[in-house]
Motif scaffolding. Sequence first.
Motif, PDB file in Angstrom:
ATOM      1  N   LYS A  51     -82.140  33.531 -71.526  1.00 19.17           N
ATOM      2  CA  LYS A  51     -82.045  32.969 -70.181  1.00 19.17           C
ATOM      3  C   LYS A  51     -83.436  32.494 -69.735  1.00 19.17           C
ATOM      4  O   LYS A  51     -84.446  33.069 -70.133  1.00 19.17           O
ATOM      5  N   PRO A  52     -83.503  31.445 -68.911  1.00 19.81           N
ATOM      6  CA  PRO A  52     -84.806  30.946 -68.458  1.00 19.81           C
ATOM      7  C   PRO A  52     -85.602  32.003 -67.697  1.00 19.81           C
ATOM      8  O   PRO A  52     -85.037  32.791 -66.933  1.00 19.81           O
ATOM      9  N   VAL A  53     -86.910  32.032 -67.947  1.00 17.07           N
ATOM     10  CA  VAL A  53     -87.808  32.903 -67.194  1.00 17.07           C
ATOM     11  C   VAL A  53     -87.967  32.277 -65.809  1.00 17.07           C
ATOM     12  O   VAL A  53     -88.270  31.085 -65.688  1.00 17.07           O
ATOM     13  N   VAL A  54     -87.734  33.069 -64.763  1.00 15.87           N
ATOM     14  CA  VAL A  54     -87.784  32.569 -63.390  1.00 15.87           C
ATOM     15  C   VAL A  54     -88.849  33.324 -62.612  1.00 15.87           C
ATOM     16  O   VAL A  54     -88.913  34.546 -62.647  1.00 15.87           O
ATOM     17  N   THR A  55     -89.726  32.578 -61.936  1.00 14.63           N
ATOM     18  CA  THR A  55     -90.754  33.127 -61.063  1.00 14.63           C
ATOM     19  C   THR A  55     -90.523  32.548 -59.682  1.00 14.63           C
ATOM     20  O   THR A  55     -90.715  31.350 -59.468  1.00 14.63           O
ATOM     21  N   ARG A  56     -90.061  33.370 -58.765  1.00 16.88           N
ATOM     22  CA  ARG A  56     -89.827  32.894 -57.400  1.00 16.88           C
ATOM     23  C   ARG A  56     -91.148  32.867 -56.647  1.00 16.88           C
ATOM     24  O   ARG A  56     -91.850  33.870 -56.578  1.00 16.88           O
ATOM     25  N   LEU A  57     -91.490  31.708 -56.128  1.00 15.12           N
ATOM     26  CA  LEU A  57     -92.706  31.551 -55.337  1.00 15.12           C
ATOM     27  C   LEU A  57     -92.324  31.579 -53.870  1.00 15.12           C
ATOM     28  O   LEU A  57     -91.432  30.867 -53.438  1.00 15.12           O
ATOM     29  N   GLY A  58     -93.019  32.406 -53.116  1.00 17.56           N
ATOM     30  CA  GLY A  58     -92.729  32.536 -51.697  1.00 17.56           C
ATOM     31  C   GLY A  58     -93.672  31.722 -50.841  1.00 17.56           C
ATOM     32  O   GLY A  58     -94.630  31.121 -51.323  1.00 17.56           O
TER      33      GLY A  58
END
Length: 72
Positions: A51-58
Amino acid sequence: MSERFVEVYSQGVTNVRKVFVDTETGVNYLIASSNMTGGCGMCALLDADGKPVVTRLGEDDVVMMGQLLNRE
């Protein structure tokens, strides 16, 4: 944060590796090149399950000139 893609990692001068995060989806992309003027390859980074690596930016993440400066 107005940049669509933010550089979060960079390695190398001749053999360059960079990781960018899509600020809308959070998906991480690897850009690799042995010569940034002669072309490069790009692919989504995947985790162990494929699965794609996801980094949520706030909203509080500091981004300047398209580069993530720090995350606390």
